[in-house]
Design a protein around this motif. Structure first.
Motif, PDB file in Angstrom:
ATOM      1  N   MET A   1       0.839  -1.169   0.000  1.00 61.48           N
ATOM      2  CA  MET A   1       0.000   0.000   0.000  1.00 61.48           C
ATOM      3  C   MET A   1       0.889   1.239   0.000  1.00 61.48           C
ATOM      4  N   LYS A   2       0.855   1.998  -1.063  1.00 56.65           N
ATOM      5  CA  LYS A   2       1.595   3.265  -1.139  1.00 56.65           C
ATOM      6  C   LYS A   2       0.677   4.394  -0.695  1.00 56.65           C
ATOM      7  N   VAL A   3       1.257   5.366  -0.007  1.00 53.24           N
ATOM      8  CA  VAL A   3       0.528   6.545   0.443  1.00 53.24           C
ATOM      9  C   VAL A   3       1.255   7.760  -0.130  1.00 53.24           C
ATOM     10  N   LYS A   4       0.505   8.647  -0.784  1.00 56.45           N
ATOM     11  CA  LYS A   4       1.105   9.860  -1.326  1.00 56.45           C
ATOM     12  C   LYS A   4       0.929  10.984  -0.309  1.00 56.45           C
ATOM     13  N   LEU A   5       2.037  11.559   0.136  1.00 55.74           N
ATOM     14  CA  LEU A   5       1.983  12.641   1.109  1.00 55.74           C
ATOM     15  C   LEU A   5       1.479  13.910   0.430  1.00 55.74           C
ATOM     16  N   PRO A   6       0.571  14.650   1.071  1.00 55.89           N
ATOM     17  CA  PRO A   6      -0.106  15.754   0.396  1.00 55.89           C
ATOM     18  C   PRO A   6       0.756  16.975   0.089  1.00 55.89           C
ATOM     19  N   HIS A   7       1.785  17.237   0.868  1.00 54.77           N
ATOM     20  CA  HIS A   7       2.539  18.479   0.689  1.00 54.77           C
ATOM     21  C   HIS A   7       3.814  18.310  -0.127  1.00 54.77           C
ATOM     22  N   THR A   8       4.428  17.137  -0.093  1.00 60.83           N
ATOM     23  CA  THR A   8       5.653  16.905  -0.868  1.00 60.83           C
ATOM     24  C   THR A   8       5.400  16.056  -2.099  1.00 60.83           C
ATOM     25  N   GLY A   9       4.284  15.317  -2.106  1.00 59.74           N
ATOM     26  CA  GLY A   9       4.009  14.414  -3.212  1.00 59.74           C
ATOM     27  C   GLY A   9       4.812  13.129  -3.151  1.00 59.74           C
ATOM     28  N   MET A  10       5.612  12.958  -2.099  1.00 58.50           N
ATOM     29  CA  MET A  10       6.401  11.733  -1.974  1.00 58.50           C
ATOM     30  C   MET A  10       5.476  10.563  -1.665  1.00 58.50           C
ATOM     31  N   GLU A  11       5.691   9.455  -2.375  1.00 60.61           N
ATOM     32  CA  GLU A  11       4.949   8.227  -2.143  1.00 60.61           C
ATOM     33  C   GLU A  11       5.738   7.392  -1.142  1.00 60.61           C
ATOM     34  N   VAL A  12       5.083   7.006  -0.049  1.00 63.98           N
ATOM     35  CA  VAL A  12       5.741   6.248   1.015  1.00 63.98           C
ATOM     36  C   VAL A  12       5.054   4.908   1.185  1.00 63.98           C
ATOM     37  N   PRO A  13       5.758   3.898   1.717  1.00 63.57           N
ATOM     38  CA  PRO A  13       5.171   2.565   1.835  1.00 63.57           C
ATOM     39  C   PRO A  13       4.069   2.454   2.895  1.00 63.57           C
ATOM     40  N   HIS A  14       4.026   3.384   3.858  1.00 62.79           N
ATOM     41  CA  HIS A  14       2.988   3.387   4.891  1.00 62.79           C
ATOM     42  C   HIS A  14       2.921   4.781   5.504  1.00 62.79           C
ATOM     43  N   ASP A  15       1.874   5.026   6.281  1.00 61.88           N
ATOM     44  CA  ASP A  15       1.692   6.355   6.872  1.00 61.88           C
ATOM     45  C   ASP A  15       1.880   6.368   8.388  1.00 61.88           C
ATOM     46  N   ARG A  16       2.673   5.440   8.904  1.00 58.97           N
ATOM     47  CA  ARG A  16       2.866   5.347  10.352  1.00 58.97           C
ATOM     48  C   ARG A  16       3.925   6.309  10.889  1.00 58.97           C
ATOM     49  N   LEU A  17       4.836   6.787  10.045  1.00 57.66           N
ATOM     50  CA  LEU A  17       5.922   7.641  10.539  1.00 57.66           C
ATOM     51  C   LEU A  17       5.398   9.017  10.915  1.00 57.66           C
ATOM     52  N   ARG A  18       5.888   9.532  12.038  1.00 53.91           N
ATOM     53  CA  ARG A  18       5.498  10.851  12.520  1.00 53.91           C
ATOM     54  C   ARG A  18       6.708  11.562  13.113  1.00 53.91           C
TER      55      ARG A  18
END
Length: 179
Positions: free
Chosen positions: A1-18
């Motif tokens: 599951m790729k997640v596209k970050l809204p402000h940088t447009g970077m696609e990341v493997p998950h959205d758990r990092l904070r």
């Protein structure tokens, strides 16, 4: 599951990092910063830049944290392409955090505007304007001249600008704004 970050447009493997703690100060050749990085509440390490013109680095807590972050970096993409250096991932995570904080700090009736360089990436200029987003969307806005003056003061060299709609970045097209 790729997640596209809204402000940088970077696609990341998950959205758990904070990033849960961030501090910065002016360095010799830029901004020095430290950002505490967490994965689902577990501290992984620190993203850091000394502000001396060098790369941004990640300092892990354990070798397992380092391995997890190597896998994370290898899976990150921008426009479907892998990032050419690990530091770009760290910089994008910090940019994403800083922009999300700026969005969260907006007061009613304010809009967030960011500057873009020639390659259409964020150039570091970020400005909260006391102008409702509905007026930024209009090329005939009665506040156009004041907005252009303010953005020129923020960054005279910025090539183009975008405003945050609440869900995505939109091009800002005001007379006299492009360089």
């Amino acid at each position: 599951m790729k997640v596209k970050l809204p402000h940088t447009g970077m696609e990341v493997p998950h959205d758990r990092l904070r990033i849960e703690a961030y501090e910065e100060m002016l360095g010799h050749d830029g901004v020095a910063f430290r950002a505490q990085l967490y994965d689902a509440g577990r501290h992984l390490g620190v993203i850091e830049n000394g502000g001396f013109g060098g790369p941004t680095s990640f300092w892990q807590n354990t070798s397992g944290d380092r391995s997890a972050m190597v896998r994370f970096v290898e899976a990150c993409r921008v426009d479907g392409e892998p990032l050419s250096a690990e530091e770009w991932v760290w910089d994008n995570l910090v940019d994403e955090y800083q922009t999300a904080v700026a969005v969260a700090d907006l007061k009613p009736g304010e809009s967030l505007v960011r500057g873009l360089s020639e390659d259409r990436t964020w150039d570091g200029a970020l400005c909260a304007l006391a102008v409702p987003a509905t007026l930024l969307a209009r090329t005939d806005s009665p506040l156009s001249n004041a907005v252009v003056r303010t953005l020129r003061e923020v960054s005279a060299d910025t090539r183009s600008w975008e405003w945050w709609s609440g869900s995505s970045w939109m091009g800002l097209s005001l007379p006299g704004l492009s360089v």
